[in-house]
Design an enzyme around this catalytic site. Structure first.
Site, PDB file in Angstrom:
ATOM      1  N   CYS A  92       3.056   4.712   4.817  1.00 20.17           N
ATOM      2  CA  CYS A  92       2.325   3.790   5.771  1.00 20.17           C
ATOM      3  C   CYS A  92       3.772   2.945   5.975  1.00 20.17           C
ATOM      4  O   CYS A  92       4.135   2.426   7.420  1.00 20.17           O
ATOM      5  CB  CYS A  92       1.190   3.202   5.316  1.00 20.17           C
ATOM      6  SG  CYS A  92      -0.009   4.857   5.649  1.00 20.17           S
ATOM      7  N   GLY A 107       1.115  -0.853   0.059  1.00 23.33           N
ATOM      8  CA  GLY A 107      -0.098  -0.261  -0.087  1.00 23.33           C
ATOM      9  C   GLY A 107       0.752   0.680  -0.120  1.00 23.33           C
ATOM     10  O   GLY A 107       1.855   1.208  -0.048  1.00 23.33           O
ATOM     11  N   CYS A 108       0.634   2.474   0.817  1.00 19.57           N
ATOM     12  CA  CYS A 108       0.664   3.613   0.344  1.00 19.57           C
ATOM     13  C   CYS A 108       2.828   3.105   1.492  1.00 19.57           C
ATOM     14  O   CYS A 108       2.911   3.106   2.519  1.00 19.57           O
ATOM     15  CB  CYS A 108      -0.580   4.767   1.438  1.00 19.57           C
ATOM     16  SG  CYS A 108       1.135   5.637   1.752  1.00 19.57           S
ATOM     17  N   PHE A 109       3.202   4.111   0.645  1.00 19.20           N
ATOM     18  CA  PHE A 109       4.914   4.003   0.999  1.00 19.20           C
ATOM     19  C   PHE A 109       5.481   4.704   2.262  1.00 19.20           C
ATOM     20  O   PHE A 109       6.022   4.121   3.099  1.00 19.20           O
ATOM     21  CB  PHE A 109       6.429   3.747  -0.448  1.00 19.20           C
ATOM     22  CG  PHE A 109       5.662   4.949  -0.645  1.00 19.20           C
ATOM     23  CD1 PHE A 109       5.226   6.316  -0.448  1.00 19.20           C
ATOM     24  CD2 PHE A 109       6.310   4.531  -2.482  1.00 19.20           C
ATOM     25  CE1 PHE A 109       5.287   7.382  -1.452  1.00 19.20           C
ATOM     26  CE2 PHE A 109       6.596   5.879  -3.078  1.00 19.20           C
ATOM     27  CZ  PHE A 109       6.186   7.754  -2.097  1.00 19.20           C
TER      28      PHE A 109
END
Length: 177
Positions: free
Chosen positions: A15, A11-13
Site C-alpha cells: 500500500c 502498514g502494508c508495504f
C-alpha cells in the site's frame, strides 16, 4: 544533485509502495523489512510478528524535485499514524508506523514532520523514529505489487484506491502523471 533515500513503515508495504511510486522525483520504491533482529528475514517470518521487523519502503528520490519534508507530509497524510502497531485490519508490530532516518538531518526532519502532522489528526501520533537499522529488500514478488498482482487482490483493491484518491486530492502538484 545526487539522489537521496528515505525509509518509511506505514502498514502494508504494498500500500505504501503504491502511493510513493506516483510522485514526481521518486526514482524507485523498494518494499522490504527493517527494524528487527532476524538476518535476511522472509515475508512469512515477518508476518509471524516474531522478528521485530516492520514492512517498509525504501524510496530513492531526487531532492531537487521532491524534498524529504514533502515525503514526510505525504507519509503522514496517506496512512493513520495514530494507530499503534496496526493499520486498519493489519495488526502487529510488522505494521507499525515508523520512520528510519538515515542521518541526523533526516532524524530532525522526522521530528518536525510529526509536529506538523499532529494538527491534522484527532489523536496523538504514535509513529516511532527508529534506527539505525539494517534494511532487507523483500522477495521479488512484493516489488511493484500494485502494478501487477495487486490489481487483482481484493485487499489491495479495498485499501489502495482510497490512499491514491487522498494523494491526488491533497498532493496533485506532486504527482508524476
Amino acid at each position: 544533485m545526487p539522489h537521496e533515500e528515505a525509509i518509511f513503515a506505514g502498514g502494508c508495504f504494498w500500500c505504501t509502495e503504491a502511493v510513493f511510486g506516483q510522485l514526481k522525483g521518486v526514482e524507485s520504491v523498494v518494499s522490504g523489512y527493517i527494524g528487527g533482529t532476524a538476518v535476511n528475514p522472509t515475508y512469512k517470518q515477518v508476518c509471524s510478528g516474531t522478528t521485530g521487523h516492520a514492512e517498509a519502503i525504501r524510496i530513492t528520490y531526487d531532492p531537487s524535485t521532491i524534498t524529504y519534508a514533502d515525503l514526510l507530509d505525504i507519509f503522514f497524510a496517506t496512512h493513520d499514524p495514530t494507530q499503534l502497531n496496526r493499520q486498519g485490519n493489519d495488526i502487529g508490530t510488522q505494521y507499525r508506523s515508523a520512520i528510519f532516518p538515515l542521518d541526523d538531518d533526516q532524524r530532525q526532519s522526522a521530528m518536525e514532520g510529526i509536529e506538523r502532522a499532529s494538527a491534522d489528526w484527532p489523536a496523538p501520533i504514535v509513529t516511532s523514529i527508529e534506527g539505525p537499522a539494517t534494511w532487507y529488500p523483500a522477495e521479488d514478488y512484493h516489488q511493484e505489487y500494485w502494478e501487477g498482482e495487486g490489481q487483482r487482490n481484493p485487499y489491495c483493491l479495498a485499501v489502495i484506491p482510497p490512499k491514491l484518491a487522498k494523494l491526488k486530492k491533497s498532493f496533485a502538484q506532486k504527482l508524476s502523471n
